[in-house]
Write a protein that holds these residues in place. Structure first.
Motif, PDB file in Angstrom:
ATOM      1  N   GLU A 375      25.611   1.901  29.148  1.00  0.00           N
ATOM      2  CA  GLU A 375      25.901   2.507  30.441  1.00  0.00           C
ATOM      3  C   GLU A 375      25.975   1.487  31.573  1.00  0.00           C
ATOM      4  O   GLU A 375      26.509   1.771  32.644  1.00  0.00           O
ATOM      5  CB  GLU A 375      24.828   3.558  30.781  1.00  0.00           C
ATOM      6  CG  GLU A 375      23.478   2.993  31.182  1.00  0.00           C
ATOM      7  CD  GLU A 375      22.652   2.454  30.014  1.00  0.00           C
ATOM      8  OE1 GLU A 375      21.566   1.881  30.262  1.00  0.00           O
ATOM      9  OE2 GLU A 375      23.080   2.612  28.865  1.00  0.00           O
ATOM     10  N   GLY A 376      25.451   0.265  31.371  1.00  0.00           N
ATOM     11  CA  GLY A 376      25.440  -0.721  32.436  1.00  0.00           C
ATOM     12  C   GLY A 376      24.292  -0.469  33.406  1.00  0.00           C
ATOM     13  O   GLY A 376      23.597   0.546  33.340  1.00  0.00           O
ATOM     14  N   ALA A 377      24.101  -1.375  34.337  1.00  0.00           N
ATOM     15  CA  ALA A 377      22.999  -1.271  35.291  1.00  0.00           C
ATOM     16  C   ALA A 377      23.293  -0.216  36.351  1.00  0.00           C
ATOM     17  O   ALA A 377      24.441   0.068  36.668  1.00  0.00           O
ATOM     18  CB  ALA A 377      22.757  -2.622  35.956  1.00  0.00           C
ATOM     19  N   SER A 378      22.228   0.357  36.909  1.00  0.00           N
ATOM     20  CA  SER A 378      22.333   1.301  38.020  1.00  0.00           C
ATOM     21  C   SER A 378      21.416   0.838  39.143  1.00  0.00           C
ATOM     22  O   SER A 378      20.362   0.243  38.900  1.00  0.00           O
ATOM     23  CB  SER A 378      21.933   2.720  37.578  1.00  0.00           C
ATOM     24  OG  SER A 378      22.857   3.238  36.651  1.00  0.00           O
ATOM     25  N   PHE A 379      21.806   1.154  40.385  1.00  0.00           N
ATOM     26  CA  PHE A 379      21.045   0.709  41.555  1.00  0.00           C
ATOM     27  C   PHE A 379      20.871   1.881  42.507  1.00  0.00           C
ATOM     28  O   PHE A 379      21.731   2.772  42.588  1.00  0.00           O
ATOM     29  CB  PHE A 379      21.771  -0.457  42.228  1.00  0.00           C
ATOM     30  CG  PHE A 379      22.009  -1.620  41.305  1.00  0.00           C
ATOM     31  CD1 PHE A 379      21.001  -2.516  41.002  1.00  0.00           C
ATOM     32  CD2 PHE A 379      23.244  -1.789  40.689  1.00  0.00           C
ATOM     33  CE1 PHE A 379      21.218  -3.564  40.118  1.00  0.00           C
ATOM     34  CE2 PHE A 379      23.482  -2.830  39.816  1.00  0.00           C
ATOM     35  CZ  PHE A 379      22.445  -3.729  39.523  1.00  0.00           C
ATOM     36  N   PRO A 380      19.757   1.900  43.256  1.00  0.00           N
ATOM     37  CA  PRO A 380      19.425   3.067  44.077  1.00  0.00           C
ATOM     38  C   PRO A 380      20.315   3.271  45.296  1.00  0.00           C
ATOM     39  O   PRO A 380      20.333   4.370  45.860  1.00  0.00           O
ATOM     40  CB  PRO A 380      17.978   2.799  44.497  1.00  0.00           C
ATOM     41  CG  PRO A 380      17.839   1.306  44.428  1.00  0.00           C
ATOM     42  CD  PRO A 380      18.692   0.881  43.283  1.00  0.00           C
ATOM     43  N   SER A 381      21.031   2.239  45.726  1.00  0.00           N
ATOM     44  CA  SER A 381      21.890   2.368  46.900  1.00  0.00           C
ATOM     45  C   SER A 381      23.045   1.393  46.796  1.00  0.00           C
ATOM     46  O   SER A 381      23.022   0.456  45.983  1.00  0.00           O
ATOM     47  CB  SER A 381      21.100   2.088  48.179  1.00  0.00           C
ATOM     48  OG  SER A 381      20.722   0.713  48.233  1.00  0.00           O
ATOM     49  N   ALA A 382      24.052   1.592  47.646  1.00  0.00           N
ATOM     50  CA  ALA A 382      25.199   0.686  47.664  1.00  0.00           C
ATOM     51  C   ALA A 382      24.759  -0.720  48.063  1.00  0.00           C
ATOM     52  O   ALA A 382      25.225  -1.709  47.495  1.00  0.00           O
ATOM     53  CB  ALA A 382      26.267   1.208  48.623  1.00  0.00           C
ATOM     54  N   ARG A 383      23.850  -0.825  49.039  1.00  0.00           N
ATOM     55  CA  ARG A 383      23.396  -2.153  49.455  1.00  0.00           C
ATOM     56  C   ARG A 383      22.717  -2.903  48.317  1.00  0.00           C
ATOM     57  O   ARG A 383      22.973  -4.089  48.098  1.00  0.00           O
ATOM     58  CB  ARG A 383      22.440  -2.044  50.649  1.00  0.00           C
ATOM     59  CG  ARG A 383      21.938  -3.409  51.121  1.00  0.00           C
ATOM     60  CD  ARG A 383      21.043  -3.325  52.325  1.00  0.00           C
ATOM     61  NE  ARG A 383      21.742  -2.979  53.543  1.00  0.00           N
ATOM     62  CZ  ARG A 383      22.393  -3.846  54.295  1.00  0.00           C
ATOM     63  NH1 ARG A 383      22.457  -5.134  53.933  1.00  0.00           N
ATOM     64  NH2 ARG A 383      22.991  -3.449  55.395  1.00  0.00           N
ATOM     65  N   ILE A 384      21.862  -2.235  47.575  1.00  0.00           N
ATOM     66  CA  ILE A 384      21.170  -2.903  46.466  1.00  0.00           C
ATOM     67  C   ILE A 384      22.157  -3.273  45.368  1.00  0.00           C
ATOM     68  O   ILE A 384      22.044  -4.318  44.724  1.00  0.00           O
ATOM     69  CB  ILE A 384      20.038  -2.010  45.914  1.00  0.00           C
ATOM     70  CG1 ILE A 384      19.007  -1.725  47.014  1.00  0.00           C
ATOM     71  CG2 ILE A 384      19.353  -2.678  44.726  1.00  0.00           C
ATOM     72  CD1 ILE A 384      18.394  -2.981  47.625  1.00  0.00           C
ATOM     73  N   GLY A 385      23.168  -2.428  45.155  1.00  0.00           N
ATOM     74  CA  GLY A 385      24.192  -2.759  44.168  1.00  0.00           C
ATOM     75  C   GLY A 385      24.977  -3.992  44.552  1.00  0.00           C
ATOM     76  O   GLY A 385      25.252  -4.863  43.714  1.00  0.00           O
ATOM     77  N   VAL A 386      25.338  -4.091  45.830  1.00  0.00           N
ATOM     78  CA  VAL A 386      26.023  -5.288  46.315  1.00  0.00           C
ATOM     79  C   VAL A 386      25.102  -6.492  46.217  1.00  0.00           C
ATOM     80  O   VAL A 386      25.523  -7.579  45.795  1.00  0.00           O
ATOM     81  CB  VAL A 386      26.495  -5.081  47.777  1.00  0.00           C
ATOM     82  CG1 VAL A 386      27.019  -6.392  48.358  1.00  0.00           C
ATOM     83  CG2 VAL A 386      27.564  -4.008  47.841  1.00  0.00           C
TER      84      VAL A 386
END
Length: 453
Positions: A375-386
């Motif tokens: 599934e790949g990594a997941s992040f709690p927000s767009a900022r953390i993903g960036v």
């Protein structure tokens, strides 16, 4: 009599291995396109056109050579293709033409309109310059001597498109035959006797200043003297993909090919001028374009407008994303233009078409999970993903410590500083050996849209 060349994509041998193109259960792209071509050819011949069918056992490079050995400026050449995506919902036909050629764009629209008239059930993804393709250019639109186009008739991975390709094959063939007939007449002139093509001259400017020597116009494509490229600091001696022509004892090359050497190529129709802009005449320092560590040049508005041009819905869904890239990249010293362009490649401009990512994951860099899950990594927000993407880029491009708290789940698995240049991410960040080339193609488009290149 003008000639029409038709190539069914794939089916030949590439590096000694048969290339079937896209593969789905029960069929291949090569098989479907050969069946389609074999209906188009007799239809056009029944209308009195001279049609040459490219042999199926040729490689992509041999196909170009075969056509170039036979074609004239009054001929036209079409390659038919089909696509395949991981997402079965992706569908539609698209026509590709060489960039910076409005006449060829008109020809592509003519072909698309004729196809949709016969098969209105096909979804149109429009007419696009080849700079909008994954690699930033397409050999079939660039390296053939006569006017050429690529028509991708649909996606084999989409049930609706596949049904149309297999069950409405005759109608699709008639539509493409209609378009090819109209295109051929437009290029060669009305009637059985083709017009004699002329070779007009065009003006050239470099970084806004007039250049003394003239260029020429062949098949509506601007060509410049090859001696000019040395003045631009471009070495073409090893590039076999650049098309050269000799006219009046002067060697010319197609101007648009200079884009691959970080030269912006524009066209002013009113003054018939090829506009060349080099890195030395821009805001970008030569030698830094593909370095991951550094500082980007585009503003939030410029990135947002570029995103809107490629996916209008993304502007409302992710209005703050350009700001996040600028802020997060600046903290770690990563070039935000490169990170943003990588996001465009990984997410298909935030459409997520053809990817395994889901928008809710906030995974804009295609980062895998620490456990290797599908599934790949997941992040709690767009900022953390960036932030995770920026940190992962820094892991590859630098040995400097992180400024912010680690959020990249795979940071520790990277040998620090092993890939300071974008092309060095190929085969590392992605298994795709042309991954870096795709990012650089988007980066050049971003800079051109912002007027920086």
């Amino acid at each position: 009599m003008a000639q029409i060349f038709i190539s069914a994509a794939h089916g030949g041998f590439e590096n000694g291995v048969l290339d079937p193109g896209a593969i789905i259960p029960g069929t291949t792209e090569a098989a479907e396109m050969i069946r389609l071509r074999d209906l188009i050819v007799p239809e056009l011949r029944s209308r009195g056109f001279t049609v040459l069918s490219v042999p199926d056992d040729l490689s992509a490079a041999q196909t170009l050579g075969w056509i170039n050995a036979r074609c004239r400026l009054t001929d036209v050449s079409l390659e038919i293709q089909a696509g395949a995506f991981n997402d079965p919902a992706v569908r539609g036909a698209v026509a590709y033409h060489i960039a910076n050629n409005e006449t060829r764009r008109t020809h592509a629209e003519l072909l698309m309109l004729a196809l949709l008239r016969r098969v209105p059930q096909l979804t149109s993804r429009g007419v696009r310059p080849d700079t909008a393709s994954g690699f930033g250019s397409l050999a079939f639109t660039r390296n053939i001597a006569c006017p050429s186009l690529i028509m991708e008739v649909g996606f084999l991975s989409n049930p609706q498109d596949l049904a149309l390709i297999q069950n409405r094959r005759r109608d699709i063939a008639l539509g493409l035959a209609d378009g090819l007939a109209a295109w051929s007449r437009a290029v060669s002139g009305t009637g059985p006797t083709p017009v004699t093509p002329t070779i007009p001259t065009v003006n050239i400017t470099i970084n806004g200043g007039a250049y003394e020597e003239k260029g020429i116009l062949i098949s509506d494509n601007a060509y410049i003297p090859i001696d000019l490229t040395d003045l631009l600091g471009v070495n073409l001696s090893q590039d076999t993909n650049v098309r050269r022509v000799s006219y009046n004892n002067i060697v010319y090359i197609k101007a648009v090919d200079l884009r691959n050497y970080n030269v912006s190529v524009g066209w002013d129709a009113a003054s018939r001028t090829v506009q060349l802009r080099t890195l030395s005449g821009s805001q970008i320092c030569p030698g830094t374009l593909d370095r991951i560590m550094g500082f980007g040049k585009t503003s939030e508005i410029q990135m947002l407008m570029f995103l809107k041009a490629n996916n209008e819905a993304a502007v409302s869904q992710y209005p703050d994303l350009p700001r996040l890239y600028r802020e997060e990249a600046a903290i770690e010293g990563v070039n935000h233009d490169i990170a943003f362009s990588q996001m465009c490649v990984e997410t298909s401009f935030l459409t997520f078409n053809g990817t395994t990512l889901r928008p809710a994951q906030n995974n804009f860099g295609g980062i895998g999970s620490a456990t290797g899950g599908t599934e790949g990594a997941s992040f709690p927000s767009a900022r953390i993903g960036v932030r995770a993407q920026i940190q992962h880029l820094k892991a590859y491009a630098s040995t400097e410590p992180l400024v912010q708290v680690l959020v990249d789940p795979r940071f520790r698995f990277v040998k620090r500083g092993v890939a300071p240049l974008v092309n060095q991410l190929s085969g590392r960040w992605s298994a795709d050996l042309q991954y870096g080339q795709k990012i650089m193609a988007v980066l050049r488009r971003l800079y051109e849209s912002a007027g920086l290149l």
